[in-house]
Design an enzyme around this catalytic site. Structure first.
Site, short mmCIF file in Angstrom:
data_model
loop_
_atom_site.label_atom_id
_atom_site.label_comp_id
_atom_site.label_asym_id
_atom_site.label_seq_id
_atom_site.Cartn_x
_atom_site.Cartn_y
_atom_site.Cartn_z
N ASP A 110 -0.39 -0.57 6.54
CA ASP A 110 0.51 -1.66 6.21
C ASP A 110 0.39 -2.02 4.73
O ASP A 110 -0.64 -1.75 4.10
CB ASP A 110 0.19 -2.90 7.05
N MET A 111 1.40 -2.67 4.20
CA MET A 111 1.41 -3.01 2.78
C MET A 111 0.23 -3.90 2.41
O MET A 111 -0.31 -3.79 1.30
CB MET A 111 2.73 -3.69 2.41
#
Length: 252
Positions: A110-111
């Site tokens: 995920d970012m």
């Protein structure tokens, strides 16, 4: 490795279009194993032949493996219209036409997640490593919002080992997770090892036990451990020993 036309290979390596490479072969000194080549249709074996252009030996690797210590704020994708991607962190030598077409991620982060990210051009490895039946273990350092006492830690440990059901998120329905191992290092920190990669899985697992992940970092994929000498955003190619060990998958 099968043979490849030299004009196609040099084009992939950033020496211009196929038409431009034909001109390059006429005006520059392109050597294959010490012998000059001017025929654009000449075939070479990239894994065995030494190829140089005007004295510069090309480092051509078809099966390339890169480890990155991903930092927050970068999307695990090749392109994204809103945010920078992990590919933006790679240096120019990894931006040849061939690598832009063939360098891919093995799974994603995920970012807002840090840690081990693996890139490779080895399509067979990607397919096997990401296949649901492979059960490749991945370990994460997790920090959660609420401190858990020893009794609660034991309850969570048993729930994860039993295969917890995670709640719906975005377009993903509820799902049952495979058994996972957790080792506590404090009241709100642990190492979690899972063998699958459902959408936001680690975050949803802790949501299922009434807690929240506030920091997440991947530490390992299979036998490959994150190099502690890599600063956030840094990367390096894997050693031959690391690549060899990475090919050993867990028994089913």
């Amino acid at each position: 490795m099968s043979l490849e036309r030299i004009d196609k290979l040099l084009s992939h390596e950033g020496f211009g279009t196929r038409k431009g490479v034909k001109k390059l072969l006429r005006v520059s000194e392109v050597l294959v194993n010490g012998n000059r080549v001017t025929d654009s249709g000449f075939t070479v074996n990239p894994d065995k032949d030494e190829i140089s252009v005007d004295g510069q030996v090309l480092n051509i690797k078809k099966n390339l493996y890169i480890m990155m210590n991903k930092k927050c704020g970068y999307v695990s994708a090749n392109k994204d219209g809103l945010h920078p991607t992990v590919f933006d962190l790679l240096s120019d030598e990894y931006r040849t036409v061939f690598l832009q077409e063939n360098l891919h991620l093995v799974g994603r982060l995920d970012m807002d997640t840090e840690g081990l990210l693996l890139f490779t051009t080895d399509g067979k490895f990607i397919h096997k490593a990401t296949a649901p039946k492979t059960h490749l273990p991945k370990s994460y350092f997790v920090r959660i919002k609420k401190a858990e006492n020893l009794q609660r830690q034991k309850t969570i440990e048993e729930a994860f080992k039993g295969g917890i059901r995670i709640p719906r998120e975005d377009n993903e329905d509820e799902a049952d997770c495979k058994p996972a191992d957790i080792e506590w290092s404090g009241e709100n920190e642990c190492i979690l090892t899972i063998t699958e990669g459902k959408y936001h899985q680690v975050k949803r697992m802790f949501r299922a036990v009434d807690n929240e992940v506030v920091y997440l970092k991947r530490l390992s994929i299979g036998s490959l451990k994150l190099d502690e000498n890599l600063a956030l955003g840094e990367f390096r190619e894997l050693s031959d020993q690391e690549v060899e060990a990475l090919q050993i998958f867990p028994e089913k």
